[in-house]
Design a protein around this motif. Structure first.
Motif, PDB file in Angstrom:
ATOM      1  N   GLU A 206       0.838  -1.202   0.000  1.00 60.75           N
ATOM      2  CA  GLU A 206       0.000   0.000   0.000  1.00 60.75           C
ATOM      3  C   GLU A 206       0.870   1.247   0.000  1.00 60.75           C
ATOM      4  N   SER A 207       1.996   1.196   0.717  1.00 65.03           N
ATOM      5  CA  SER A 207       2.934   2.320   0.749  1.00 65.03           C
ATOM      6  C   SER A 207       4.305   1.803   1.142  1.00 65.03           C
ATOM      7  N   TYR A 208       5.325   2.656   0.901  1.00 66.30           N
ATOM      8  CA  TYR A 208       6.699   2.236   1.207  1.00 66.30           C
ATOM      9  C   TYR A 208       7.479   3.437   1.736  1.00 66.30           C
ATOM     10  N   ASP A 209       8.209   3.216   2.816  1.00 67.71           N
ATOM     11  CA  ASP A 209       9.068   4.232   3.414  1.00 67.71           C
ATOM     12  C   ASP A 209      10.507   3.938   2.993  1.00 67.71           C
ATOM     13  N   ASN A 210      11.034   4.730   2.033  1.00 63.83           N
ATOM     14  CA  ASN A 210      12.367   4.441   1.520  1.00 63.83           C
ATOM     15  C   ASN A 210      13.475   4.890   2.469  1.00 63.83           C
ATOM     16  N   VAL A 211      13.133   5.682   3.493  1.00 63.24           N
ATOM     17  CA  VAL A 211      14.151   6.094   4.474  1.00 63.24           C
ATOM     18  C   VAL A 211      14.476   4.936   5.405  1.00 63.24           C
ATOM     19  N   ASN A 212      13.444   4.265   5.897  1.00 59.78           N
ATOM     20  CA  ASN A 212      13.635   3.135   6.810  1.00 59.78           C
ATOM     21  C   ASN A 212      13.516   1.787   6.116  1.00 59.78           C
ATOM     22  N   ASN A 213      13.226   1.810   4.805  1.00 62.25           N
ATOM     23  CA  ASN A 213      13.068   0.584   4.014  1.00 62.25           C
ATOM     24  C   ASN A 213      12.017  -0.346   4.622  1.00 62.25           C
ATOM     25  N   VAL A 214      10.829   0.218   4.802  1.00 63.63           N
ATOM     26  CA  VAL A 214       9.706  -0.530   5.357  1.00 63.63           C
ATOM     27  C   VAL A 214       8.500  -0.367   4.435  1.00 63.63           C
ATOM     28  N   GLY A 215       7.871  -1.494   4.073  1.00 58.19           N
ATOM     29  CA  GLY A 215       6.654  -1.464   3.285  1.00 58.19           C
ATOM     30  C   GLY A 215       5.466  -1.855   4.143  1.00 58.19           C
ATOM     31  N   TYR A 216       4.323  -1.223   3.883  1.00 58.36           N
ATOM     32  CA  TYR A 216       3.139  -1.452   4.705  1.00 58.36           C
ATOM     33  C   TYR A 216       2.020  -2.099   3.879  1.00 58.36           C
ATOM     34  N   LYS A 217       1.201  -2.934   4.577  1.00 54.61           N
ATOM     35  CA  LYS A 217       0.100  -3.655   3.933  1.00 54.61           C
ATOM     36  C   LYS A 217       0.633  -4.472   2.753  1.00 54.61           C
ATOM     37  N   PHE A 218       1.549  -5.374   3.070  1.00 60.66           N
ATOM     38  CA  PHE A 218       2.223  -6.171   2.042  1.00 60.66           C
ATOM     39  C   PHE A 218       1.389  -7.403   1.675  1.00 60.66           C
ATOM     40  N   ALA A 219       1.439  -7.753   0.383  1.00 65.49           N
ATOM     41  CA  ALA A 219       0.782  -8.975  -0.086  1.00 65.49           C
ATOM     42  C   ALA A 219       1.643  -9.615  -1.168  1.00 65.49           C
ATOM     43  N   LEU A 220       1.715 -10.933  -1.139  1.00 63.10           N
ATOM     44  CA  LEU A 220       2.439 -11.691  -2.151  1.00 63.10           C
ATOM     45  C   LEU A 220       1.458 -12.680  -2.766  1.00 63.10           C
ATOM     46  N   GLU A 221       1.211 -12.518  -4.067  1.00 61.60           N
ATOM     47  CA  GLU A 221       0.199 -13.322  -4.746  1.00 61.60           C
ATOM     48  C   GLU A 221       0.833 -14.243  -5.772  1.00 61.60           C
ATOM     49  N   THR A 222       0.309 -15.460  -5.851  1.00 66.39           N
ATOM     50  CA  THR A 222       0.701 -16.420  -6.876  1.00 66.39           C
ATOM     51  C   THR A 222      -0.500 -16.637  -7.786  1.00 66.39           C
ATOM     52  N   VAL A 223      -0.295 -16.384  -9.078  1.00 67.33           N
ATOM     53  CA  VAL A 223      -1.389 -16.427 -10.048  1.00 67.33           C
ATOM     54  C   VAL A 223      -1.060 -17.445 -11.125  1.00 67.33           C
ATOM     55  N   ASP A 224      -2.021 -18.311 -11.427  1.00 70.39           N
ATOM     56  CA  ASP A 224      -1.891 -19.286 -12.515  1.00 70.39           C
ATOM     57  C   ASP A 224      -2.844 -18.870 -13.630  1.00 70.39           C
ATOM     58  N   GLY A 225      -2.288 -18.237 -14.653  1.00 70.73           N
ATOM     59  CA  GLY A 225      -3.142 -17.701 -15.714  1.00 70.73           C
ATOM     60  C   GLY A 225      -3.931 -16.525 -15.185  1.00 70.73           C
ATOM     61  N   THR A 226      -5.239 -16.715 -15.036  1.00 69.88           N
ATOM     62  CA  THR A 226      -6.091 -15.668 -14.465  1.00 69.88           C
ATOM     63  C   THR A 226      -6.634 -16.058 -13.093  1.00 69.88           C
ATOM     64  N   LEU A 227      -6.157 -17.210 -12.572  1.00 67.32           N
ATOM     65  CA  LEU A 227      -6.669 -17.711 -11.302  1.00 67.32           C
ATOM     66  C   LEU A 227      -5.696 -17.423 -10.164  1.00 67.32           C
ATOM     67  N   LEU A 228      -6.196 -16.876  -9.083  1.00 60.49           N
ATOM     68  CA  LEU A 228      -5.396 -16.631  -7.893  1.00 60.49           C
ATOM     69  C   LEU A 228      -5.267 -17.932  -7.108  1.00 60.49           C
ATOM     70  N   LYS A 229      -4.030 -18.418  -6.931  1.00 57.19           N
ATOM     71  CA  LYS A 229      -3.798 -19.692  -6.250  1.00 57.19           C
ATOM     72  C   LYS A 229      -3.380 -19.514  -4.794  1.00 57.19           C
ATOM     73  N   ARG A 230      -2.696 -18.399  -4.513  1.00 55.86           N
ATOM     74  CA  ARG A 230      -2.122 -18.255  -3.178  1.00 55.86           C
ATOM     75  C   ARG A 230      -1.964 -16.769  -2.874  1.00 55.86           C
ATOM     76  N   ARG A 231      -2.294 -16.375  -1.657  1.00 48.40           N
ATOM     77  CA  ARG A 231      -2.128 -14.966  -1.272  1.00 48.40           C
ATOM     78  C   ARG A 231      -1.647 -14.895   0.172  1.00 48.40           C
ATOM     79  N   LEU A 232      -0.474 -14.315   0.328  1.00 47.68           N
ATOM     80  CA  LEU A 232       0.125 -14.152   1.644  1.00 47.68           C
ATOM     81  C   LEU A 232       0.110 -12.666   1.981  1.00 47.68           C
ATOM     82  N   THR A 233      -0.398 -12.310   3.158  1.00 51.23           N
ATOM     83  CA  THR A 233      -0.478 -10.907   3.553  1.00 51.23           C
ATOM     84  C   THR A 233       0.224 -10.685   4.889  1.00 51.23           C
ATOM     85  N   ALA A 234       0.794  -9.487   5.032  1.00 53.22           N
ATOM     86  CA  ALA A 234       1.452  -9.100   6.286  1.00 53.22           C
ATOM     87  C   ALA A 234       1.270  -7.597   6.464  1.00 53.22           C
TER      88      ALA A 234
END
Length: 359
Positions: free
Chosen positions: A163-191
């Motif tokens: 959602e946003s990133y602080d380049n001074v402290n190198n911290v990203g907020y509302k992070f998500a990592l998605e794995t997509v197969d074609g047009t289908l969402l297979k996996r979603r990791l959020t932190a």
């Protein structure tokens, strides 16, 4: 083999070119110094540091940027002088064709074109690395990453979101990592957050929620805080101020491919930079030919009038370059076409002049 006359014209052409470059760029550097002197004083910079880190590297940058102007002015100056002393008339009257008269100019533009290719491909980007770093440290305001809802492709089927990133402290907020197969969402990791550990050269994730999709079935799993490696680095959020100018041709090609692989939306800027490096040498050639055609005849306005006209046409060319670059950056023109539009237009002008202007 070169004849004495060819050597005479070639020497005058190249001498006038380098003299014009030194004169124009020196004036620009003096003006630049007066504008930035307050910044230099504010950071208490010494004269040697300013010259060695900034102006030594700024000089070749401006020399290349103004090369279409300087080569055109040099051609007009040399040829107008020859014409005013009726030397051109004597050459043509002795049986030399106008095409043959163009030969030393064409050779000179070829030499300068090859030099420009080497400089824009390797030497100037290397110099720009130091210059741009100097500007970011002492002239520009501190950089803050302002992007929101950032999506980056980090693998063939993996996408990172912040959602946003602080380049001074190198911290990203509302992070998500998605794995997509074609047009289908297979996996979603959020932190909630992800931070860069420079010692481990890895990302540290706060506790995560992993959602796995199998058809209509969804599985939830909580994971503790952990370190992980991703094809994502703090430099991806760093300042891109004049970045294209600091990349050698091989580095630029690799960076463009990386942008394409990640589905970035600012690839046009770097493609334009790449294609302009190839277009500039040809532009110098066509402007050389136009300059000879325009100034080979004695003019009532004299050498000064022809040089003034040369300035006008050269600046018109630069305006075409700027407009084409802006159109490419907003996606109105393809980068390849935008880079070559000024040269194409002036090639047409050159052909018309060659047909219309009596030699």
């Amino acid at each position: 083999m070169l004849k004495l006359l060819d050597k005479y014209i070639l020497k005058k052409f190249l001498t006038a070119f380098f003299f014009t470059v030194v004169l124009l760029v020196s004036v620009i550097c003096v003006i630049d110094f007066t504008e930035k002197n307050d910044d230099f004083i504010q950071h208490d910079l010494g004269a040697w540091q300013i010259i060695s880190e900034y102006y030594v590297n700024l000089f070749p940058y401006f020399a290349n940027l103004l090369s279409p102007i300087t080569v055109f002015i040099a051609v007009v100056f040399v040829t107008a002088q020859l014409a005013s002393r009726t030397e051109v008339v004597a050459m043509l009257a002795s049986g030399i064709s106008f095409k043959r008269f163009l030969l030393p100019y064409v050779m000179g533009s070829a030499i300068l074109g090859l030099l420009t290719m080497a400089m824009t491909g390797w030497l100037i980007p290397i110099a720009n690395k130091t210059r741009v770093q100097f500007e970011k440290a002492y002239i520009k305001n501190p950089y803050r990453f302002s992007g929101r809802n950032v999506h980056i492709r980090i693998g063939p089927d993996s996408y990172a979101f912040m959602e946003s990133y602080d380049n001074v402290n190198n911290v990203g907020y509302k992070f998500a990592l998605e794995t997509v197969d074609g047009t289908l969402l297979k996996r979603r990791l959020t932190a909630e957050a992800i931070s860069w550990d420079s010692t481990k050269r890895a990302w540290k994730l706060t506790p995560q929620l992993l959602r796995t999709f199998n058809g209509e079935k969804e599985t939830l799993k909580s994971l503790p805080a952990r370190d992980t490696t991703l094809n994502l680095y703090p430099k991806d959020f760093a300042s891109t101020y004049r970045l294209a100018e600091t990349l050698t041709l091989p580095e630029l090609n690799r960076y463009i491919q990386q942008k394409i692989d990640r589905g970035a939306d600012d690839t046009q800027l770097y493609l334009s930079e790449k294609y302009e490096r190839y277009a500039y040498p040809y532009a110098m050639f066509i402007l050389t030919v136009i300059g000879v055609i325009m100034s080979a005849r004695k003019s009532r306005a004299g050498v000064g009038g022809q040089i003034a006209l040369g300035f006008v046409l050269a600046f018109v060319f630069i305006i075409f370059v700027i407009l084409s670059r802006n159109l490419a950056s907003v996606g109105t023109l393809p980068p390849l076409l935008a880079a070559w539009v000024p040269s194409i237009v002036f090639t047409c002008i050159g052909l018309i002049l060659y047909r219309v202007v009596p030699q």
